[in-house]
Enzyme design. Structure first.
Site, PDB file in Angstrom:
ATOM      1  N   ASP A 189       0.771   2.381   3.804  1.00 43.80           N
ATOM      2  CA  ASP A 189      -0.065   3.480   3.301  1.00 43.80           C
ATOM      3  C   ASP A 189       0.781   4.746   3.160  1.00 43.80           C
ATOM      4  OD1 ASP A 189      -2.097   4.999   2.327  1.00 43.80           O
ATOM      5  OD2 ASP A 189      -3.256   5.071   4.173  1.00 43.80           O
ATOM      6  N   HIS A 191     -10.685   0.628   1.043  1.00 39.59           N
ATOM      7  CA  HIS A 191     -10.577   1.639   2.101  1.00 39.59           C
ATOM      8  C   HIS A 191     -11.995   1.819   2.652  1.00 39.59           C
ATOM      9  CE1 HIS A 191      -9.040   5.813   3.499  1.00 39.59           C
ATOM     10  NE2 HIS A 191     -10.246   5.642   4.013  1.00 39.59           N
ATOM     11  N   ASN A 212      -4.867   6.102  -7.060  1.00 35.41           N
ATOM     12  CA  ASN A 212      -5.537   7.411  -6.931  1.00 35.41           C
ATOM     13  C   ASN A 212      -4.583   8.541  -7.304  1.00 35.41           C
ATOM     14  OD1 ASN A 212      -3.950   7.108  -4.624  1.00 35.41           O
ATOM     15  ND2 ASN A 212      -5.318   8.305  -3.330  1.00 35.41           N
ATOM     16  N   ARG A 230       2.724   8.654  -6.099  1.00 39.22           N
ATOM     17  CA  ARG A 230       2.513  10.004  -6.670  1.00 39.22           C
ATOM     18  C   ARG A 230       3.118  10.106  -8.076  1.00 39.22           C
ATOM     19  NH1 ARG A 230      -1.273  10.566  -2.765  1.00 39.22           N
ATOM     20  NH2 ARG A 230      -0.500  11.324  -0.792  1.00 39.22           N
ATOM     21  N   HIS A 264      -5.598  -0.806   5.807  1.00 40.56           N
ATOM     22  CA  HIS A 264      -5.357   0.018   7.008  1.00 40.56           C
ATOM     23  C   HIS A 264      -6.467   0.005   8.058  1.00 40.56           C
ATOM     24  CE1 HIS A 264      -7.636   2.679   4.394  1.00 40.56           C
ATOM     25  NE2 HIS A 264      -6.592   3.043   3.687  1.00 40.56           N
ATOM     26  N   HIS A 306       1.526   5.053  -2.065  1.00 40.99           N
ATOM     27  CA  HIS A 306       1.108   6.067  -3.041  1.00 40.99           C
ATOM     28  C   HIS A 306       2.377   6.728  -3.570  1.00 40.99           C
ATOM     29  CE1 HIS A 306      -3.206   5.935  -1.763  1.00 40.99           C
ATOM     30  NE2 HIS A 306      -2.668   5.597  -0.602  1.00 40.99           N
ATOM     31  N   HIS A 355       2.696  14.095   1.561  1.00 47.30           N
ATOM     32  CA  HIS A 355       2.287  15.444   1.170  1.00 47.30           C
ATOM     33  C   HIS A 355       3.413  16.376   1.589  1.00 47.30           C
ATOM     34  CE1 HIS A 355      -1.793  14.076   0.331  1.00 47.30           C
ATOM     35  NE2 HIS A 355      -1.794  13.462   1.504  1.00 47.30           N
ATOM     36  N   GLU A 363      -6.642   0.802  -3.747  1.00 47.55           N
ATOM     37  CA  GLU A 363      -7.682   0.812  -2.783  1.00 47.55           C
ATOM     38  C   GLU A 363      -8.951   1.456  -3.342  1.00 47.55           C
ATOM     39  OE1 GLU A 363      -7.239   3.690   0.507  1.00 47.55           O
ATOM     40  OE2 GLU A 363      -5.363   4.299  -0.425  1.00 47.55           O
ATOM     41  N   HIS A 409       0.850  -1.207   0.000  1.00 52.61           N
ATOM     42  CA  HIS A 409       0.000   0.000   0.000  1.00 52.61           C
ATOM     43  C   HIS A 409       0.880   1.249   0.000  1.00 52.61           C
ATOM     44  CE1 HIS A 409      -4.164   1.637   1.152  1.00 52.61           C
ATOM     45  NE2 HIS A 409      -3.410   2.667   0.801  1.00 52.61           N
TER      46      HIS A 409
HETATM   47  O1  DOR Z   1      -4.782   9.642   4.470  1.00 57.38           O
HETATM   48  C1  DOR Z   1      -4.865   9.154   3.342  1.00 57.38           C
HETATM   49  N1  DOR Z   1      -4.184   9.661   2.308  1.00 57.38           N
HETATM   50  N2  DOR Z   1      -5.660   8.110   3.152  1.00 57.38           N
HETATM   51  C2  DOR Z   1      -5.924   7.637   1.928  1.00 57.38           C
HETATM   52  O2  DOR Z   1      -6.657   6.695   1.816  1.00 57.38           O
HETATM   53  C3  DOR Z   1      -5.361   8.306   0.733  1.00 57.38           C
HETATM   54  C4  DOR Z   1      -4.126   8.973   1.067  1.00 57.38           C
HETATM   55  C5  DOR Z   1      -3.556   9.851  -0.023  1.00 57.38           C
HETATM   56  O3  DOR Z   1      -3.515   9.405  -1.187  1.00 57.38           O
HETATM   57  O4  DOR Z   1      -3.120  10.960   0.290  1.00 57.38           O
HETATM   58 ZN    ZN Z   2      -6.722   4.385   2.138  1.00 56.17          ZN
END
Ligand code: DOR
Ligand code: ZN
Length: 422
Positions: A284, A173, A88, A58, A218, A56, A288, A139, A54
């Site tokens: 996860d 999720h 996503n 980016r 999660h 991300h 950011h 997810e 899991h």
């Molecule tokens: O806190 C989160 N941020 N939960 C998620 O499910 C997505 C993720 C994100 O992509 O920033």
């Molecule tokens: Zn999530």
């Protein structure tokens, strides 16, 4: 001639062997033989490298947060040689074209192995994604989150039924959300409550096809974890829900804002005590930037970085004997490989030769030493054991802070069908 010989390696059963590696695969565990490279593992804890299912990563328009280069270096430096990228992205991975671009980006820039999941949205081309090589789906957002829109029940049922027909795994999720923009961590945790998460997990079974294989992402409390198991689903837990709580942060500190939210120390401890019931650990990793997190709580995005600290934080608990080494290997390497259908890393002939070599010494986590582009960590100062070296398919790809890039392996789902080039 072997490619690599790991000398004096202590196996989980206590035997000390020399591990022979050729063509990215373990060929023998016993006495040594001539090799191009020999590493002495005496005194080190050698683990099969982790799979983080899991992450991300980016990239694209979100590259200020992370991209494949920084995200995969962060993974390797944390003993993770395979990441599973969440779809996503901007735009989300909803069709074969976006999927191909994503795989091409990872192939060109990733330092670690990878799988890419397909997005599940109203317009997603599920069968196309599956044939394109999606490792799993999701997810899937049952509740909205940063960069994720919630599905309607009708779309959920239609898409889940199609994934089930194809034989794919759907990862979800699951949360219930109430209220408007929260002003602090406590309110955030009430609006996305533990009870609501449990209800969302229970409700999930009803919207799935009979016998459908579902994985819950999660789980933030022991109650949700148990609810997932009662519903016949596998479940992952993140290091942040396991080790962090609301009490560690000022209420308006956005660096603790994540979905599902951090919980009270009481619930966090309860989850830690449920360790033996957790199927697998995934980070996860959702970076950011500091600027984005510097906004008022109501506007700040949810998500924490974590791929690099996932195994190191757990290893600190191995050194204090709070967690067994075998259980950490089971939850970070063995179980994710099984759930995803990826060949296992390990010490037996035929196993994927992906390893991380850990010293027996914990150090405080220091944001400046980490590799994510986001430049911060919610674990600053907490104890962790970082690997000295990481081996991927028989090659040392991380060595005391230095990276060597080899062609990353793309782990495809079972539906993959190569299209003829016209
Ligand atoms: O806190 C989160 N941020 N939960 C998620 O499910 C997505 C993720 C994100 O992509 O920033
Ligand atoms: Zn999530």
């Amino acid at each position: 001639m072997l490619d690599l010989l790991l000398l004096n390696l202590t196996l989980p059963d206590g035997r000390v062997v020399d591990l022979q590696v050729r063509d990215g695969i373990v060929v023998h565990a016993g006495a040594g033989a001539p090799a191009h490279q020999t590493l002495d593992c005496r005194g080190l804890l050698v683990l099969p490298a982790a799979i983080d299912m899991h992450v991300h990563m980016r990239g694209g328009t979100q590259s200020v947060k992370e991209d494949w280069t920084t995200g995969s270096q962060s993974a390797l430096a944390g003993g993770v040689t395979v990441v599973v990228d969440q779809p996503n992205t901007v735009p989300p991975i909803t069709n074969r074209e976006h999927f191909k671009v994503r795989v091409a980006d990872a192939t060109a820039h990733s330092y670690c192995g990878f799988g890419v999941n397909g997005a599940v949205t109203r317009d997603a081309r599920i069968a196309d994604l599956w044939q394109g090589g999606a490792l799993a789906f999701g997810e899937v957002f049952i509740a909205p989150s940063s960069y994720g829109e919630a599905l309607t029940l009708e779309v959920q049922q239609r898409t889940f039924a199609e994934i089930h027909r194809l034989g794919g795994l759907v990862t979800v999720h699951a949360e219930e959300v109430s209220g408007t923009a929260p002003v602090g961590l406590r309110q955030h945790s009430l609006q996305r409550s533990p009870a609501g998460e449990e209800r969302a997990v229970q409700a999930l079974r009803a919207s799935c096809a009979p016998g459908q294989r579902v994985h819950c992402c999660h789980m933030s409390t022991a109650g949700s974890l148990d609810a997932a198991h009662r519903a016949g689903m596998t479940a992952e837990v993140t290091p942040h829900h396991l080790l962090l709580s609301i009490e560690r942060f000022a209420d308006t500190d956005t660096h603790g804002r994540v979905n599902p939210p951090l919980r009270s120390e009481r619930l966090q401890r309860e989850l830690f005590l449920a360790w033996d019931r957790i199927d697998l650990i995934a980070s996860d990793h959702a970076p950011h930037t500091l600027n984005e997190k510097a906004q008022a709580f109501t506007n700040a995005p949810s998500g924490l970085p974590g791929v690099e600290t996932m195994v190191p934080l757990l290893m600190a608990h191995v050194l204090t004997s709070e967690l067994s080494l075998a259980s950490v290997v089971q939850k970070t390497a063995v179980a994710p490989a099984k759930v995803l259908g990826i060949p296992p890393a390990g010490f037996s002939p035929g196993d994927r030769a992906d390893f991380a070599l850990y010293p027996r010494e914990a150090v405080p986590v220091e944001a400046a030493d980490l590799h994510s582009r986001c430049t911060w960590t919610p674990y600053q100062g907490m104890l962790a054991v970082f690997p000295e070296r990481v081996i991927m398919r028989g090659t040392v790809v991380y060595d005391h802070g230095d990276f060597t890039r080899i062609d990353p392996c793309w782990y495809r789902g079972r539906g993959y069908m190569e299209r003829p080039q016209i």
